[in-house]
Scaffold this active site. Structure first.
Site, short mmCIF file in Angstrom:
data_model
loop_
_atom_site.label_atom_id
_atom_site.label_comp_id
_atom_site.label_asym_id
_atom_site.label_seq_id
_atom_site.Cartn_x
_atom_site.Cartn_y
_atom_site.Cartn_z
N LEU A 156 0.70 -1.41 0.03
CA LEU A 156 0.01 -0.05 0.01
C LEU A 156 0.64 1.37 0.09
O LEU A 156 0.69 2.41 -0.49
CB LEU A 156 -1.06 -0.12 1.35
N GLY A 157 2.15 1.30 0.59
CA GLY A 157 2.88 2.41 0.73
C GLY A 157 3.88 2.15 1.48
O GLY A 157 4.00 0.82 2.27
N ARG A 158 5.23 2.95 1.53
CA ARG A 158 6.31 3.07 2.45
C ARG A 158 6.82 4.35 2.96
O ARG A 158 6.64 5.19 2.16
CB ARG A 158 7.24 2.34 1.82
N GLY A 159 7.43 4.09 4.01
CA GLY A 159 7.83 5.31 4.83
C GLY A 159 9.34 5.15 5.17
O GLY A 159 9.97 4.02 4.67
N GLY A 172 9.12 1.96 7.70
CA GLY A 172 8.57 0.69 7.41
C GLY A 172 7.53 0.69 6.12
O GLY A 172 7.53 1.63 5.49
N VAL A 208 3.86 -0.56 4.49
CA VAL A 208 2.52 -0.73 4.81
C VAL A 208 1.93 -1.88 3.69
O VAL A 208 1.90 -1.54 2.48
CB VAL A 208 1.67 0.37 4.93
N LYS A 239 1.54 -2.82 8.94
CA LYS A 239 2.61 -2.03 9.00
C LYS A 239 3.99 -2.68 9.59
O LYS A 239 4.09 -3.15 10.64
CB LYS A 239 2.41 -0.67 9.75
N ASP A 283 3.28 13.24 12.57
CA ASP A 283 3.64 13.30 11.20
C ASP A 283 2.19 13.60 10.38
O ASP A 283 1.90 12.70 9.54
CB ASP A 283 4.23 12.04 10.63
#
Length: 208
Positions: free
Chosen positions: A70-73, A76, A78, A93, A191
């Protein structure tokens, strides 16, 4: 005497009377649409590390089957997962594996995840994503969160995709309400940005 942060007061004191805010947003929107150029906004693209090529997602994380990323930061990734026992979709996550290579750093990130799980597990608010499960001893550790089928607010930050002004004000009010609740429970979100706010499909429900 201790003074508690009040997001409602901050919101309305910062922007003044709501009619002035409506006029300001409307003028800005008209200028953006006319010029076809968005106003100066902080970038949401993240750090260079976040732009690296993504690897194939794992088939499973714990008991959850992974469907896609779904996404990343910075800390981590997701994933969209499936809880086969309950027959529901979840958001998982997972901490980046490379952050756990140094023992001291690994312990720090496990402690952060453990604290996040302990605090998030207490949250009961309609605009805050619920924590469903956690495993801080897994390699890498992960949190299992309520999955919100929707779009991040960053998808509505260009001149052609702006939301109606009344809906924007409604979202701001609900976010302030949720952040005040979290603050009173001892949790501070560090955030908050459009990319981290989810708008559910077909609903005016926002999730932090």
């Amino acid at each position: 005497r201790d003074v508690l942060f009040n997001p409602f007061s901050f919101f309305f004191q910062s922007f003044g009377h709501h009619r002035d805010l409506l006029l300001s947003i409307r003028r800005q929107r008209q200028m953006c649409i006319r010029d076809r150029t968005p106003p100066d906004l902080p970038t949401l693209t993240g750090s260079p590390a976040m732009a690296t090529a993504t690897s194939a997602p794992p088939a499973n994380i714990g008991k959850y089957r992974i469907e896609r990323e779904l996404g990343r930061g910075a800390s981590g990734i997701v994933y969209l997962g499936l809880d086969g026992f309950r027959g529901r979709k979840v958001a998982i996550k997972q901490t980046h594996a490379h952050l756990l290579k140094v023992p001291e750093q690994a312990e720090r990130y496990r402690k952060l995840l453990r604290n996040e799980a302990a605090l998030s597990g207490r949250m009961r608010h309609p605009n805050i994503v619920r924590l469903l499960d956690a495993d801080e001893e897994a390699l890498p550790p992960y949190l299992v969160l309520e999955y919100v089928d929707g779009q991040p607010l960053s998808d509505f930050a260009t001149p052609d995709t702006l939301l109606p002004v009344p809906q924007v004000l409604d979202i701001a009010f609900k976010c302030c309400n949720a952040l005040e609740y979290a603050y009173r429970e001892g949790l501070v979100h560090r955030d908050i940005k459009p990319a981290n706010l989810m708008l559910a499909h077909g609903l005016s429900l926002i999730h932090i």
